[in-house]
Motif scaffolding. Structure first.
Motif, PDB file in Angstrom:
ATOM      1  N   LEU A   1       0.744  -1.217  -0.022  1.00 47.84           N
ATOM      2  CA  LEU A   1      -0.063   0.174  -0.028  1.00 47.84           C
ATOM      3  C   LEU A   1       0.725   1.166  -0.012  1.00 47.84           C
ATOM      4  N   LYS A   2       1.916   1.139   0.683  1.00 42.71           N
ATOM      5  CA  LYS A   2       2.780   2.495   0.641  1.00 42.71           C
ATOM      6  C   LYS A   2       3.511   2.799  -0.712  1.00 42.71           C
ATOM      7  N   LEU A   3       3.701   1.864  -1.319  1.00 39.13           N
ATOM      8  CA  LEU A   3       4.737   1.856  -2.506  1.00 39.13           C
ATOM      9  C   LEU A   3       4.029   2.844  -3.565  1.00 39.13           C
ATOM     10  N   SER A   4       5.040   3.745  -4.115  1.00 39.57           N
ATOM     11  CA  SER A   4       4.490   4.530  -5.353  1.00 39.57           C
ATOM     12  C   SER A   4       4.223   3.709  -6.428  1.00 39.57           C
ATOM     13  N   THR A   5       3.943   4.330  -7.553  1.00 34.09           N
ATOM     14  CA  THR A   5       3.815   3.468  -8.869  1.00 34.09           C
ATOM     15  C   THR A   5       4.950   3.143  -9.211  1.00 34.09           C
ATOM     16  N   PRO A   6       6.072   3.861  -9.467  1.00 35.88           N
ATOM     17  CA  PRO A   6       7.298   3.019 -10.085  1.00 35.88           C
ATOM     18  C   PRO A   6       7.828   1.764  -9.154  1.00 35.88           C
ATOM     19  N   GLU A   7       7.942   2.170  -7.807  1.00 41.58           N
ATOM     20  CA  GLU A   7       8.071   1.017  -6.781  1.00 41.58           C
ATOM     21  C   GLU A   7       7.220  -0.088  -7.127  1.00 41.58           C
ATOM     22  N   LEU A   8       5.969   0.213  -7.004  1.00 42.43           N
ATOM     23  CA  LEU A   8       5.011  -1.012  -7.247  1.00 42.43           C
ATOM     24  C   LEU A   8       5.383  -1.690  -8.700  1.00 42.43           C
ATOM     25  N   LEU A   9       5.645  -1.124  -9.800  1.00 43.62           N
ATOM     26  CA  LEU A   9       6.002  -1.778 -10.868  1.00 43.62           C
ATOM     27  C   LEU A   9       7.379  -2.770 -10.732  1.00 43.62           C
ATOM     28  N   GLU A  10       8.210  -2.188  -9.636  1.00 44.18           N
ATOM     29  CA  GLU A  10       9.360  -2.900  -9.467  1.00 44.18           C
ATOM     30  C   GLU A  10       9.128  -4.041  -8.639  1.00 44.18           C
ATOM     31  N   ALA A  11       8.162  -3.802  -7.809  1.00 43.41           N
ATOM     32  CA  ALA A  11       7.787  -4.825  -6.973  1.00 43.41           C
ATOM     33  C   ALA A  11       6.984  -6.097  -7.608  1.00 43.41           C
ATOM     34  N   VAL A  12       6.135  -5.907  -8.636  1.00 37.74           N
ATOM     35  CA  VAL A  12       5.367  -6.784  -9.406  1.00 37.74           C
ATOM     36  C   VAL A  12       6.350  -7.644 -10.206  1.00 37.74           C
ATOM     37  N   GLN A  13       7.453  -6.743 -10.715  1.00 37.87           N
ATOM     38  CA  GLN A  13       8.400  -7.543 -11.542  1.00 37.87           C
ATOM     39  C   GLN A  13       9.221  -8.528 -10.853  1.00 37.87           C
ATOM     40  N   GLN A  14       9.628  -8.163  -9.577  1.00 38.19           N
ATOM     41  CA  GLN A  14      10.405  -8.958  -8.446  1.00 38.19           C
ATOM     42  C   GLN A  14       9.569 -10.112  -8.184  1.00 38.19           C
ATOM     43  N   GLU A  15       8.266  -9.986  -7.767  1.00 39.89           N
ATOM     44  CA  GLU A  15       7.288 -11.007  -7.568  1.00 39.89           C
ATOM     45  C   GLU A  15       7.248 -12.007  -8.768  1.00 39.89           C
TER      46      GLU A  15
END
Length: 441
Positions: free
Chosen positions: A28-42
């Protein structure tokens, strides 16, 4: 009873964050660029996850997914492999050095050494004595090398301080400005403090001449090398899009901020068909549970941000229709109470998240300004006060600009109870100089 030490057992209720809850809060805290990185890592860690569509394009990141088993191949983008045309300050100066012919190899080497020791603003850090010691040359040769460097473009490069940088630029001007050079050499501190009357008395010239000389100094570049200092560009991807549709305001979640993931059907069937005691089945079961929880977190994040954005639009309707001066004070607690969630949830959903509005892109935190009480019982937001200060200063008489005290009186006349100190703070936040520096004679 006597006080003493001992060991006792007692029951106590304590709240503990499970790893799953921690992960949900983090997402929830992640910004959009950080979320995209987290999605790719997952997705790299979990082969069961895949994008629902065949392709997914989020601005500069493009991925393509093929085959039933979820094989991932990144689309080749030739622009990602193109060399940069941005020229560095060092390269720009060394190109000019290559055109200088009639100098000795030792001087050329020393000029190159000086170029390598310039900071991002184009100033020379080490002294000439230090350079002559390192390069094993006398001081006269170091001074000659410095003069060659200071003749390069941009003008003012190679200066050792602000005074020398400004003087180099004044000397290159087509018109001669002896008063400007005099002010830079001997009265730069008074120029910075805008002491026009003091300088006029000391130098025996009119205030208009001092004003004209200061205007020339303002046109000079105190950091000639900064134009060649390339910083990393940080792009903002708006999380929310707020649009006017007829007489309504529509809230949309940006596609890049809501990636469409799903569980790969091939792996899901493989897990069901395999024996429960099979190692592959156990592995797939763990990955499947992890994938389902991750999808749940993404959906919960999307819903929370959407609800918060919708509540902001409902509370700040006038801003979206009329502009910045109509932004009213609002707190996180107000939105939290309206949505029935904790205040920290609203904080996590707004920090680092941006909204694309009819008036530009703003961080969601922007819609929670502080406010001051008005005589009518309402309150005025800090953004409204800043907008009024800016309007008054734009319409002021440049010969008699409004002082902070005068701006305070104008605010009080509008029914806003504000102190002069607060007006000064807001004016400085707007990047507006004091009335003394805005004054033109």
């Amino acid at each position: 009873m006597r006080p003493g030490y001992g060991m006792f057992q007692q029951q106590a209720a304590k709240m503990r964050l499970t790893p799953q809850l921690r992960k949900a809060i983090t997402i929830l805290k992640l910004s959009t660029p950080e979320l995209l990185e987290a999605v790719q890592q997952e997705m790299n860690d979990n082969p069961i996850l895949e994008f629902s569509g065949n392709e997914w394009d989020a601005y500069t990141t493009t991925y393509k997914f093929q085959s039933a088993i979820g094989r991932r191949d990144q689309i080749y983008d030739p622009l990602q492999h193109a060399s940069s045309n941005e020229e560095s300050l060092e390269r720009h100066l060394k190109e000019q050095l290559s055109f200088v012919k009639k100098i000795s190899p030792s001087i050329r080497k020393m000029v190159a050494f000086m170029i390598g020791n310039l900071d991002n603003n184009g100033y020379l850090g080490p002294s000439l004595h230090e350079i002559s010691d390192v390069c094993k040359v006398d001081l006269a040769q170091a001074e000659l090398a410095l003069r060659i460097l200071q003749g390069f473009d941009p003008i003012g490069i190679g200066a050792r301080n602000l005074r020398e940088c400004l003087l180099l630029q004044v000397q290159s001007l087509s018109e001669c400005f002896p008063l400007v050079s005099l002010l830079i050499r001997n009265h730069l501190k008074d120029v910075a403090d805008y002491r026009i009357h003091k300088l006029s008395t000391i130098l025996q010239v009119t205030s208009q001449e001092i004003q004209a000389a200061i205007d020339v100094i303002k046109e000079l570049n105190p950091r000639p090398g900064s134009a060649y200092h390339i910083e990393a560009v940080h792009y903002i991807i708006p999380e929310v899009i707020i649009e006017k549709t007829g007489e309504q305001l529509v809230v949309l979640i940006h596609q890049a901020a809501s990636p469409r993931l799903s569980v790969n059907g091939y792996y899901q069937r493989m897990g069901k068909e395999s024996s429960n005691y099979n190692e592959a089945a156990k592995f797939l079961s763990v990955k499947l549970n992890s994938a389902m929880f991750f999808l749940k977190c993404l959906e919960q994040r999307r819903k929370t941000i959407f609800r918060v954005a919708q509540a902001i639009v409902e509370e700040q309707t006038e801003f979206f229709w009329k502009g910045a001066s109509f932004l009213k004070p609002m707190t996180l607690k107000h939105i939290a109470d309206k949505l029935g969630v904790h205040e920290s949830t609203v904080s996590r959903a707004t920090v680092g998240k941006y909204a694309q509005t009819p008036w530009g892109i703003f961080e969601l935190k922007h819609f929670f300004p502080s406010g001051l009480l008005k005589e009518t019982g309402d309150s005025a937001s800090s953004e409204h006060i800043k907008a009024r200060i800016k309007e008054w200063i734009q319409r002021e008489n440049i010969a008699k600009p409004y002082s902070d005290q005068k701006l305070t009186e104008l605010m009080i006349q509008e029914g806003i109870q504000i102190s002069r100190r607060t007006v000064t703070k807001y004016r400085e936040e707007l990047g507006i100089s004091s009335s003394l520096r805005r004054k033109r004679i």
